[in-house]
Motif scaffolding. Structure first.
Motif, short mmCIF file in Angstrom:
data_model
loop_
_atom_site.label_atom_id
_atom_site.label_comp_id
_atom_site.label_asym_id
_atom_site.label_seq_id
_atom_site.Cartn_x
_atom_site.Cartn_y
_atom_site.Cartn_z
N ILE A 6 5.29 19.58 45.49
CA ILE A 6 6.66 19.47 45.02
C ILE A 6 7.36 20.80 45.22
CG2 ILE A 6 6.08 17.67 43.36
CD1 ILE A 6 6.06 19.73 41.18
N THR A 7 8.68 20.80 45.12
CA THR A 7 9.44 22.01 45.39
C THR A 7 10.27 22.39 44.17
OG1 THR A 7 11.33 20.78 46.29
CG2 THR A 7 9.61 21.45 47.83
N ILE A 8 10.59 23.67 44.10
CA ILE A 8 11.42 24.17 43.01
C ILE A 8 12.29 25.30 43.55
CG2 ILE A 8 9.68 25.83 42.24
CD1 ILE A 8 10.68 25.38 39.38
N ASP A 9 13.52 25.36 43.07
CA ASP A 9 14.43 26.46 43.40
C ASP A 9 14.47 27.41 42.21
OD1 ASP A 9 15.71 26.08 46.04
OD2 ASP A 9 16.26 24.15 45.18
N LEU A 10 14.36 28.71 42.48
CA LEU A 10 14.42 29.72 41.43
C LEU A 10 15.53 30.72 41.75
CD1 LEU A 10 10.60 30.48 41.09
CD2 LEU A 10 11.98 29.06 39.56
N ALA A 11 16.26 31.11 40.72
CA ALA A 11 17.25 32.17 40.87
C ALA A 11 16.54 33.51 40.65
CB ALA A 11 18.37 31.98 39.86
N VAL A 12 16.73 34.44 41.58
CA VAL A 12 16.01 35.72 41.53
C VAL A 12 17.00 36.87 41.33
CG1 VAL A 12 14.43 37.27 42.72
CG2 VAL A 12 14.22 34.80 43.04
N GLN A 13 16.77 37.67 40.31
CA GLN A 13 17.60 38.84 40.04
C GLN A 13 16.83 40.10 40.40
OE1 GLN A 13 19.27 38.84 36.02
NE2 GLN A 13 18.94 36.64 35.90
N GLY A 14 17.60 41.14 40.78
CA GLY A 14 16.98 42.44 41.01
C GLY A 14 16.72 42.79 42.46
N CYS A 20 13.45 43.16 50.07
CA CYS A 20 12.94 42.63 48.79
C CYS A 20 12.61 41.15 48.94
CB CYS A 20 13.97 42.82 47.69
SG CYS A 20 14.37 44.55 47.33
N ALA A 21 13.50 40.42 49.61
CA ALA A 21 13.26 38.98 49.82
C ALA A 21 11.99 38.77 50.63
CB ALA A 21 14.46 38.35 50.52
N ALA A 22 11.81 39.59 51.66
CA ALA A 22 10.61 39.47 52.50
C ALA A 22 9.35 39.78 51.69
CB ALA A 22 10.72 40.42 53.70
N ARG A 23 9.44 40.73 50.77
CA ARG A 23 8.27 41.10 49.95
C ARG A 23 7.89 39.96 49.00
NH1 ARG A 23 8.13 44.73 45.41
NH2 ARG A 23 10.28 45.31 45.87
N ILE A 24 8.90 39.32 48.43
CA ILE A 24 8.62 38.18 47.54
C ILE A 24 7.97 37.05 48.33
CG2 ILE A 24 9.65 36.42 46.05
CD1 ILE A 24 11.85 38.44 45.36
N GLU A 25 8.52 36.76 49.50
CA GLU A 25 7.95 35.71 50.35
C GLU A 25 6.48 35.99 50.65
OE1 GLU A 25 10.04 35.01 53.95
OE2 GLU A 25 11.78 34.11 53.00
N LYS A 26 6.20 37.22 51.04
CA LYS A 26 4.85 37.59 51.44
C LYS A 26 3.86 37.44 50.28
CE LYS A 26 2.23 41.45 53.43
NZ LYS A 26 2.32 42.86 53.93
N ASN A 27 4.26 37.89 49.09
CA ASN A 27 3.36 37.86 47.95
C ASN A 27 3.18 36.46 47.38
OD1 ASN A 27 2.49 40.73 46.69
ND2 ASN A 27 4.38 40.94 47.85
N ILE A 28 4.26 35.71 47.25
CA ILE A 28 4.16 34.37 46.67
C ILE A 28 3.41 33.43 47.60
CG2 ILE A 28 5.49 32.39 45.81
CD1 ILE A 28 5.53 34.87 44.03
N GLU A 62 6.11 34.41 36.91
CA GLU A 62 5.42 35.59 36.40
C GLU A 62 5.04 36.54 37.54
OE1 GLU A 62 1.33 36.73 33.90
OE2 GLU A 62 1.94 34.63 34.15
N GLN A 63 4.59 35.97 38.66
CA GLN A 63 4.22 36.80 39.81
C GLN A 63 5.44 37.51 40.38
OE1 GLN A 63 1.28 37.58 40.86
NE2 GLN A 63 1.94 38.74 42.65
N ILE A 64 6.56 36.81 40.43
CA ILE A 64 7.80 37.45 40.90
C ILE A 64 8.18 38.59 39.96
CG2 ILE A 64 10.29 37.08 41.24
CD1 ILE A 64 9.65 34.26 42.20
N GLY A 65 7.95 38.37 38.65
CA GLY A 65 8.21 39.44 37.67
C GLY A 65 7.35 40.66 37.90
N LYS A 70 13.25 39.37 38.51
CA LYS A 70 13.29 38.39 37.42
C LYS A 70 13.69 37.05 38.00
CE LYS A 70 15.27 37.40 32.88
NZ LYS A 70 16.22 37.85 31.82
N ALA A 71 12.86 36.04 37.74
CA ALA A 71 13.12 34.69 38.26
C ALA A 71 13.53 33.76 37.12
CB ALA A 71 11.88 34.14 38.96
N ASN A 72 14.55 32.96 37.36
CA ASN A 72 15.02 31.98 36.39
C ASN A 72 15.05 30.61 37.02
OD1 ASN A 72 15.63 33.69 34.13
ND2 ASN A 72 17.38 34.47 35.30
N LEU A 73 15.05 29.58 36.18
CA LEU A 73 15.24 28.22 36.66
C LEU A 73 16.69 28.05 37.12
CD1 LEU A 73 13.21 26.27 33.97
CD2 LEU A 73 12.54 26.77 36.32
#
Length: 744
Positions: A6-14, A20-28, A62-65, A70-73
């Motif tokens: 399943i998929t989910i969209d998250l709002a990312v702050q910071g 930064c976007a590439a780093r989140i992609e790589k880690n998640i 939590e991993q994004i944190g 900071k990730a929100n729904l």
């Protein structure tokens, strides 16, 4: 949920830049259970596809944190983004107020202001140290935190550059305050760079605030569909009218929509007559009349009387919600250009840091040996001038603007790459029925030499009872209008694109075209049937034969009018350098007639084409190095739509239109094709302008900085505003697209 999770969209702050976007992609993407991830810096969102039995959204957030963000729904996305922008505004204001006194020291170094005498307190080194310390370590603290998380993840981003450059300027000046000769220091004979670090931090904050504000505006324009969603709806349950939240509406609920209200659900009108404005959903400007039995869609506006609607889909299941998801999908996807830019950005920051060290070494050893101050100043200028943000924003921000504009015109792009490929289009294959023509054929004549016309129509309607083909629909409609009740059919046998047979009243009844007649070896019961067919085909009509136990007992002809603006659309496409072909499963005569009306030369008409034939035609043209587009109705053209460089699914607001092709035209108007082509080319041109500016900026500013021709504060300010200029050019694109839409 599907077999991929399943998929989910998250709002990312910071996030501070695309790195930064590439780093989140790589880690998640490394988390167990995560199947796919896409993070958009411009949209400040993360899309994650995951297996729920292995990982949960809370773990992903939590991993994004842990990465420093900071990730929100999604429901908290706007609130979170506004809070982030508000904090950015406060930091900017404080930084600006504290930087103003420091500018006095910089002003005195400029020739026109050299004779201006300022109060001694304004140029006091201790005051400068105090103000700069607050700016550096309080206002600038988020830069250090971002740089720490980036380095901890073995990556670099804009925070690393800002933290490195401003820290170098601050610490060098800090060293001089405590170690330089006091007389020379207070006589301003020792150069301090506190204003450099302060001005750079302030400029970066100003640039980021402007970028966030403009990006927010672009996001709102692209998310215009949210304005079409109702929070509260009136429903009728057990004879009682209730007001409930839209998300609580169930399938088969009866919804009441007053005049002037937005329809909140997909459904069927059960009572009432009105005109419904579907322009904000499909781009069709003329309101459509709706009566009992007609389909209506969430997001359209009831312009007349009250409608009572039986709900078929509500909430996230409506077509409106699916369109919103597709627009988001396009905005988070990456085009070929974007992937190439991301690859460059990945090594850009480390390269610039090495270049800064190299600049320092060359100056202190070769250009001006022993002059550590000049070497340091040039190295800091290089660090502050270099930033991949403008490169990273060049493509996605323009795509956000373009996809939003297209969606408002009823053109839904499913992936960013499709828009890029559409701009290169030079060959377009058109289906006939539903694409070039209205797609609503009607029976023109019925020929039944040995029986009644109604009897022939009755048998044909029975065989075509379950078919979705436009000709089958025309047969059933004619039978209903004649008041006929078709008998039950069983044991269907289909031949795609040719015809169908079934058992009706203990007889094998068949309906099909000439190819089906030949394939089944049917015989003709009367010679007049052939002459009837030849006469109809000369008039450009389509003919179907009806057989009883392999013996043709009659025929019927159909006419389908060419869409009014088809000729204009074909003409526009030719002017744009696109060659237009017509490929249809219909007989040559009606195909040539439709092509002639639309202005397509007869040598570019392909008739009697089965779905596999259209697929082969697409493949042949691609082998000849054409950039091929295919426009069809999304059903029997599906193979060709998928194989083409760009598949354009012509729809009328149906679910099928949303599942076929790379681009969906919700309103099946031919002019939407040249409109989409124009918008795609303007968008790609805008992206190239952005990239050109970003490359020219880096190609010019970095050598100037390395050669000592720029003060560090100038380089840092230029770096901050390079991103703003890219975003501004994308907003300019929005205005141009809005103006261009007026041509169609």
């Amino acid at each position: 949920m599907d077999d991929k999770g399943i998929t989910i969209d998250l709002a990312v702050q910071g996030m501070s830049c695309t790195a930064c976007a590439a780093r989140i992609e790589k880690n998640i993407s490394k988390m167990p259970g995560v199947e796919a991830v896409a993070v958009s810096y411009s949209a400040r969102t993360a899309w994650v596809q995951y297996m729920p039995e292995m990982v949960q959204p809370a773990s992903i957030m939590e991993q994004i944190g842990k990465l420093g963000f900071k990730a929100n729904l999604p429901e908290h996305a706007k609130e979170g983004f506004e809070k982030e922008r508000s904090r950015l505004r406060i930091r900017l204001i404080i930084s600006l107020l504290l930087t103003l006194p420091l500018l006095s020291a910089m002003i005195q170094h400029l020739a026109p202001f050299a004779r201006i005498e300022l109060p001694a307190m304004m140029t006091n080194p201790w005051l400068q140290l105090g103000l700069a310390t607050i700016i550096q370590f309080v206002i600038g603290l988020p830069f250090y935190i971002g740089a720490y998380h980036a380095i901890r993840s073995r990556a670099t981003n804009m925070d690393v550059l800002v933290a490195t450059g401003t820290s170098a300027a601050y610490l060098y000046s800090h060293y001089l305050v405590f170690n330089a000769d006091r007389t020379a220091l207070f006589a301003h004979e020792v150069p301090l760079y506190f204003e450099t670090s302060a001005v750079v931090i302030t400029a970066v904050l100003l640039g980021k605030f402007i970028e966030a504000s403009v990006t927010s505006r672009a996001q709102q324009d692209a998310s215009g569909y949210s304005k079409l969603l109702n929070a509260v709806v009136r429903v009728e349950r057990a004879g009682v009218e209730l007001e409930i939240k839209t998300e609580f509406v169930r399938e088969n609920d009866y919804v009441l929509v007053q005049a002037g209200q937005i329809i909140p659900v997909d459904g069927i009108v059960t009572s009432g007559e009105s005109e419904v404005d579907e322009s904000l959903l499909t781009g069709e400007s003329v309101p459509l009349g709706k009566r009992s039995g007609d389909q209506v869609w969430a997001g359209t506006k009831n312009g007349g009387n009250t409608l009572r609607i039986r709900t078929t889909a509500a909430g996230y299941a409506t077509m409106l919600s699916r369109i919103v998801d597709l627009v988001r999908q396009a905005q988070r996807s990456k085009s070929l250009i974007q992937r190439q830019v991301d690859a460059v950005s990945a090594w850009f920051v480390p390269t610039m840091l090495l270049l800064a060290f190299g600049t320092f070494a060359v100056w202190v050893t070769a250009v001006d040996p022993g002059n550590w101050t000049t070497a340091f100043r040039c190295a800091v200028a290089v660090v502050l001038a270099a930033c991949p943000c403008a490169l990273g924003l060049a493509t996605p921000i323009s795509l956000v603007v373009a996809s939003g504009r297209l969606a408002k015109r009823g053109i839904v792009v499913k992936e960013a790459g499709a828009l890029e490929r559409l701009a290169q289009l030079n060959m377009l294959i058109l289906d006939k029925t539903g694409t070039l023509t209205e797609g609503k054929p009607k029976i023109s004549r019925i020929h039944a030499p040995t029986g009644s016309k109604q009897g022939l129509l009755r048998l044909a309607a029975a065989v075509e009872a379950n078919s979705t083909h436009p000709l089958a629909i025309a047969i059933r409609a004619e039978a209903v209008q004649a008041g006929l009740v078709p008998p039950t059919a069983a044991d269907y046998s289909y031949m795609t694109g040719k015809g169908v047979e079934a058992n009706v009243e203990q007889r094998k009844i068949g309906v099909g075209n000439a190819s089906f007649v030949a394939a089944r070896n049917w015989t003709f019961g009367s010679p007049t049937i052939r002459s009837f067919a030849e006469e109809c085909q000369k008039l450009g009509e389509t003919v179907l034969y009806i057989a009883d136990n392999n013996r043709v007992i009659g025929a019927m002809s159909f006419f389908d009018t060419v869409k009014p603006l088809s000729k204009s659309a074909v003409s526009r496409l030719r002017k744009e350098g696109v060659t237009v072909l017509l490929a249809t499963g219909d007989h040559p005569a009606p195909a040539l007639s439709a092509a002639q009306t639309a202005g397509i030369p007869h040598e570019r008409v392909y008739a009697n084409m089965l779905p596999e034939d259209k697929l082969e035609l697409v493949d042949q043209l691609k082998k000849q190095d054409y950039k091929v587009g295919m426009a069809g109705d999304g059903w029997n053209d599906a193979p060709a739509l998928a194989a083409a460089d760009v598949g354009l699914a012509m729809g009328d607001g149906t679910d099928a239109a949303l599942t076929a092709g790379h681009i969906t035209l919700l309103q099946p108007r031919m002019t939407a094709i040249p409109e989409a082509l124009l918008i795609s080319r303007m968008t790609v041109r805008n992206v190239r302008q952005n990239l050109t500016f970003a490359f020219i900026y880096n190609a010019l500013i970095i050598p100037f900085a390395a050669c000592g021709m720029l003060q560090p504060w100038m380089a840092g300010t230029a770096m901050a505003f390079s991103s703003v200029s890219v975003v501004g050019n994308a907003i300019r694109l929005g205005a141009k697209l809005k103006k261009a839409a007026g041509q169609f």
